[in-house]
Design an enzyme around this catalytic site. Structure first.
Site, PDB file in Angstrom:
ATOM      1  CD1 TRP A 359      24.490 -16.765  21.959  1.00 17.33           C
ATOM      2  CD2 TRP A 359      24.959 -17.209  19.826  1.00 17.33           C
ATOM      3  NE1 TRP A 359      23.298 -17.060  21.322  1.00 17.33           N
ATOM      4  CE2 TRP A 359      23.551 -17.336  20.010  1.00 17.33           C
ATOM      5  CE3 TRP A 359      25.485 -17.446  18.560  1.00 17.33           C
ATOM      6  CZ2 TRP A 359      22.683 -17.685  18.971  1.00 17.33           C
ATOM      7  CZ3 TRP A 359      24.607 -17.796  17.529  1.00 17.33           C
ATOM      8  CH2 TRP A 359      23.231 -17.909  17.737  1.00 17.33           C
ATOM      9  CG  ASP A 360      23.527 -11.766  21.761  1.00 17.16           C
ATOM     10  OD1 ASP A 360      23.521 -12.985  21.983  1.00 17.16           O
ATOM     11  OD2 ASP A 360      22.581 -11.014  22.043  1.00 17.16           O
ATOM     12  CD  GLU A 490      17.879 -19.031  24.128  1.00 19.21           C
ATOM     13  OE1 GLU A 490      17.043 -18.106  24.075  1.00 19.21           O
ATOM     14  OE2 GLU A 490      18.969 -18.930  24.710  1.00 19.21           O
ATOM     15  CE  LYS A 602      13.955 -16.468  22.460  1.00 17.38           C
ATOM     16  NZ  LYS A 602      14.882 -16.675  23.592  1.00 17.38           N
ATOM     17  CD  GLN A 603      18.153 -16.689  18.355  1.00 16.69           C
ATOM     18  OE1 GLN A 603      17.851 -16.388  19.482  1.00 16.69           O
ATOM     19  NE2 GLN A 603      19.269 -16.273  17.793  1.00 16.69           N
TER      20      GLN A 603
END
Lengths: 768, 768
Positions: A359-360, A490, A602-603
């Site tokens: 999906w990046d 994640e 994480k992000q």
């Protein structure tokens, strides 16, 4: 292994001094590519020290049989691996029968490596004293042609310094290579033919299982002190190797040079049984031009790339080097010429992660390609997903979904899922949302609606159907809930009601409904075709609407924030600041269960939603959510800092924005994660570009126009970037205190700057 | 592959007729064992058809390198595998040089196999016509001696029917065997010596990595028409094999017989360098007795086992056969002689699941062994965990726990964790609770408190420390919560506040605190020793108490039930009855994410808590929870039906109780799950026993006495069982309408029947 050996330079990546322990890192950092192929900066000559050999062909992969501990229904059987391809760069060098090998030389001095970003080539020079005490000076230059993208060229020169010497170049092709990242030590390549003809050689080989046919080829010319030499080579060949011996008596301080042209032709572009012919044609084009002219073309091609994509930074050489490195590597990986290709997370610089598409691409890379190329390139990225819609529907069906519901894979090469951890493969389903958002984003940026009736609407319908089936009605909450997902963070798995996923799911349904209405009204024949194909009814649409209108969003009254997921407030909410540094990075220090029950992010997760849907929320809401979530964020994904940098900039926190920016811009050059030897973080490089353009520059699309809120880190004197907006190229130059705008061409451009409307006349610098 | 070929018989498992496709299933069903070793019912003679060879030595395992898709911190590096051991049963048979092999014979008739449960032996008989048209009658009998538990004996007789024949027996030992369940095709055994001496042969081999030294041995005697023959054998040997050839001229209808004695001696019981001597000693004991006397001893040993453990069922042969099969297989697996051994889920009947010890031991097997053996056997099971406490503390430390917190492994051989799925390994932590509960249960049943000050308290402290650290305080709930666990229902992963886990955690802490008080008061010197060792303080204890007193338990006011976990009510609550049959079993039909977000329950979860802590709740509460959860339960674990059967019986729902009972009692005999060829479900067999004794018989311990609420399924005329309660043996005979009680020995026994106190005088049948 934090690196500090890369010498700061505005236009080049430079390494000086030979150091065995850096070889694998430098092989990654000095990687080159041209969108169709790419390679690590392996030496041409033999190197017996530690090295990670890698040469990759776009779109050529191997389905490596999945390895899991406990098999679960629905796991993909195969993991598509980026495949190390036959070696065409190899040139063995013999000096009076002693082989040149920097690992065993008595002495190596004046070693210098340069990746010239401006002109698109890699060079190396050194003086080596061999075991026979002969000292030679070596200079090499190598590039992969942007124009003739099946071919690369090497210039390799050897000058004996201390005495005359018999020097032999042994250029070769070798298909007896292996992959570092192989689950079962399978043989990935089947070589079917090794042949040579004059100075040309060819290896035909196809991948096992996937049956991609390739021909690896080479042809060399020899020069002594720049005079072409006709040397009839001795030929040696085996089942997987062919080489030519070109010996010459070289006097001290004379220079013996080989120009080796080589590369790959593949059956994606040629008939499988005509690959040698295709290779010969390609070689002829390259040889007719010759090394120097081909290099000139290369410089022109890169000048064109930089003309659109360059970002300048004034007053900070390392920042300048970092951003250009990122832009260069993105262009090495993907140039948008072929909708069958995509942007692998390691590009052509390593094997880790397998597969080419995450999906990046939609979430992080699309904005870069929209703004720095013409819109066809971005459209190719969308078309890639359209072409894989059937596979996404199959994928969803294998998980029990029906009626054309589409779940795009987490990782893919050809549309089939490659990933095999249930918590990701089956549950990190928000990827579907980014794919729909990219369609919206493309239209918003380009104003090209044609893609939606032609292709995009079918994708939107498949995705909406998926979300509609994926939720269930909670009697308890009297809302639709989404259980058992993994969000962008994640570090939480199998959670309920991830706000980001629920929000984008609702948005996808709403956007599909809106698009259906518009296509129905304005593109009647397309609509008819689509309805016939996907068999959609009013009843189905109203059932979608019911879900979208009654989606559950976890919210904390106390904190006045949306909750990342139902259980977030039960966590032990200790901020990262108060976490012992010895525990970082937690993904290396903690067991998985501990990470999962921790509050650490994480992000961007909720904040990823605020990034995509910025205009759905007030700045105050953004600030509240940023202040709630960022303190728990460990940014252990390379995709994390850019979104936070953009949001910090929006909140006027330029110091924080700049700190985030630094984490992304030289992530690989400074090897923050001590893993650069495995390859580069290609997709996050697009996030670096976004940090400057959307973060510092504040670029947005508002009501169909570009808008800016330019800011500048106090560490910089100035910076500039260009964007291609609807076929007009706008240059933005931001200095401390003022911003200049300039538009190419002959049309004026209306933009907004800090909320004020401004008209930029062609070729007329406007300062704000 | 539902089986219906096992012929109903009260005391035997019988198969008639030869059928290639049943071989692997029958190899499982006719398995034999003696607690120290066990084996699948592989043929002695060659069999070239499909077969699953398995011979296992208790406590001998191989640490197979873990295979996972994506490695996570804390995963064990090795998975302890039950290990296929060298073959000692093999006897090749040659009839005029044609080898007997049922897979290639021209005809096989009158094939019959019998596992005689009463006497503990396996027999086989058939008539086979070989490719050379000679027909022979074969009769075999085999058993693993309970008394001499290092040895097994085989009687193999061949009678040529149609003509005279030269018959050769070739008994052999073979260590060149492989494991079906191997991750990396490692060689598991290293053979160091193959030797022979007269009629004896020995293979010394040790396991790779774990270095368990073993000697596999054999010695044979030959008989012609029951007359001992002295035949000097030809010896053949290789690196991993040794065999003897015993030829004889046999006239038509004469019978040539071999008595082969063989087995294993291991360095758990003998010095590693004295194994051949130990084997010789063992052989001498066996040979001195001879086959017939050893068989007589076997019958006596099994008579003793049945004397205590038998359950009779009157009026239902299949039910009778089923329960005895379960009791026999439990006794094959574990006899309680050695606290270093435990009860593997497949016993000695297959390789699947690796490791020998799960929470099944404490939760399901302990009651069976407490009631049918003397209390030392149950104590051995507890001691096993005590001996592994240090490893449990190491295991917890590797997950970030401190200060002597202990987390017992999910699967183990030697105390180290073997399992490697994060959602199980790291999160299915309720296993710790069952281990503490077993200590309580042992004391409750035996009234032997000595185990607690001697050993048990240290285990309880380690476990209490774990729970204390594993929770965190939720500011939101103002309670201690437990995030990210997997409950007994493995169809939910990484859930928050699993009621069962929270409840047993609180109970563990309370019980540890109570035990500390009691030991402090009553066992001063033990207490001093323990305090010095584990360094416990009042402050720590009061911190434990705070957690226990403020544990969070999810509860639904609407349904008046404790919730399986925080998110349970958000699920789509469709009962199993309303689930399409084509979707069952969901673990074969659905992808993992779909299972996880469904309401379907694999095995008792909340109800497991109601089973353990029955007296904490009223019958009305049990009924409410049973009626809420059972309808969502798919019983896809072999451990599920027994708990539900017991509870249904308690609720007076005998039809339902009986239906559950049927699912467990012939699970393997009727091959419900179509997997019996992989081995038997040993641990769930204890659940079958519990269904009768605790379910139908209603046996409980109340205030230190046995109590019963006898019921009987209407399909049965009667049933009986015995229990050893505090060294008194009580026999309970339940018929339609009345129950008889009888106690052995010379002491009277006070029990309760349907709430009424009754005194049973010795040797005096009491009818209620």
């Amino acid at each position: 292994m934090n690196q500090d050996y890369i010498i700061p330079n505005e236009w080049s990546i430079i390494e000086e001094g030979f150091n065995d322990s850096r070889i694998k890192s430098s092989e990654s950092l000095f990687s080159i590519g041209n969108g169709a192929m790419g390679q690590r900066a392996n030496f041409e000559e033999k190197y017996s020290g530690e090295t990670f050999q890698g040469s990759y062909i776009a779109g050529v992969y191997y389905p490596d049989k999945t390895r899991v501990g406990w098999w679960k229904n629905g796991y993909p059987e195969y993991f598509a691996k980026v495949l190390n391809a036959p070696n065409w760069i190899g040139i063995n060098i013999f000096i009076n029968d002693v082989q040149l090998d920097l690992h065993t030389c008595k002495k190596v001095v004046n070693f210098r490596r340069e990746l010239n970003m401006k002109e698109g080539w890699l060079s190396r020079s050194f003086e080596a004293t061999l075991l026979n005490d002969i000292t030679v000076r070596v200079e090499t230059k190598r590039f992969l042609s942007i124009d003739l993208d099946e071919v690369g060229a090497i210039e390799y020169s050897v000058t004996p310094i201390t005495s005359n010497a018999e020097i032999t170049f042994q250029p070769y092709l070798d298909s007896g290579i292996h992959n570092e990242d192989s689950n079962w030590d399978d043989q990935f390549w089947n070589t079917t033919n090794v042949s040579s003809n004059g100075n040309q050689a060819f290896i035909e080989a196809h991948t096992m299982k996937t049956n991609f046919h390739t021909c690896t080829f080479m042809e060399s010319t020899l020069l002594l002190n720049n005079e072409i030499q006709n040397i009839s080579p001795k030929v040696e060949s085996s089942d997987t190797n062919v080489s030519f011996y070109y010996p010459a008596h070289v006097k001290a301080n004379q220079t013996f040079t080989i120009h080796k042209f080589g590369g790959y032709v593949v059956d994606r572009n040629h008939a499988a049984n005509q690959l040698v012919t295709a290779a010969k044609n390609t070689l002829k084009l390259a040889l007719d031009l010759g090394f120097d002219r081909l290099l000139e073309q290369q410089k022109e091609a890169w000048a064109n790339i930089w003309e659109m994509a360059d970002i300048t930074i004034d007053g900070d050489v390392k920042a300048q080097q970092g951003i250009r490195f990122n832009i260069m590597q993105l262009n090495h990986t993907y140039l948008g010429k072929d909708a069958r290709l995509n942007i692998g997370p390691k590009g052509f610089t390593g094997e880790k992660y397998g597969g080419s598409t995450y999906w990046d691409t939609e979430a992080y890379c699309l904005p870069f390609y929209m703004a720095t190329k013409n819109q066809e390139v971005a459209k190719s990225l969308l078309t890639y997903r359209y072409n894989q819609l059937d596979k996404a529907i199959e994928n969803a069906a294998s998980l029990g979904f029906k009626n054309g519901a589409a779940l795009y894979p987490m990782v893919t090469m050809n549309g089939e899922e490659c990933h095999n951890e249930w918590e990701i493969t089956f549950e990190e389903i928000h990827r579907n949302g980014a794919i729909a958002f990219a369609i919206f984003n493309y239209y918003r940026y380009t104003n090209d609606y044609s893609y939606i009736p032609e292709k995009g609407l079918e994708v939107l319908i498949g995705i909406a159907r998926f979300w509609h089936q994926r939720v269930n009605f909670s009697e308890d909450k009297q809302k639709y809930v989404m259980l058992g997902v993994t969000g962008p963070n994640e570090y939480e798995n199998n959670i309920n009601n991830n706000w980001y996923t629920n929000y984008i799911a609702k948005w996808c349904i709403d956007y599909a409904l809106e698009s259906i209405e518009k296509v129905k009204d304005e593109y009647t024949s397309d609509f008819k075709r689509i309805v016939e194909k996907v068999n959609i009814s009013e009843a189905e649409l109203s059932s979608w609407k019911k879900v979208a209108d009654n989606m559950y969003f976890p919210y904390s009254e106390k904190h006045q924030v949306f909750l990342q997921q139902d259980g977030f407030l039960d966590k032990e909410l200790i901020t990262v600041e108060n976490l012992d540094k010895s525990q970082r990075p937690i993904n290396q220090k903690w067991s998985w269960d501990r990470i999962l029950r921790s509050p650490y992010i994480k992000q961007a997760d909720v904040l990823q939603g605020f990034y995509f849907f910025e205009d759905h929320f007030s700045t105050e809401e953004l600030e509240r959510h940023f202040d709630f979530y960022e303190p728990f964020t460990v940014h252990e994904s390379s995709l994390s800092p850019c979104v936070h940098s953009i949001q910090a900039a929006k909140l006027g926190r330029m110091d924080q924005a700049y700190t985030f920016y630094l984490r992304t811009s030289r992530l690989d050059l400074d090897d923050y994660n001590k893993e650069v030897e495995e390859g580069l973080h290609i997709t996050s490089m697009a996030g670096t570009w976004m940090s400057i353009v959307e973060g510092f520059g504040g670029m947005r699309i508002e009501d169909g126009s570009l808008s800016f809120t330019p800011q500048i880190p106090k560490q910089w004197k100035g910076y500039s970037f260009k964007v291609n907006f609807r076929n007009q190229v706008l240059k933005v130059i931001v200095n401390q205190g003022k911003t200049h705008f300039e538009v190419d061409g002959d049309k004026e451009l209306h933009i907004k700057v800090n909320g004020e409307k401004i008209t930029i006349s062609p070729n007329n610098l406007v300062t704000v």
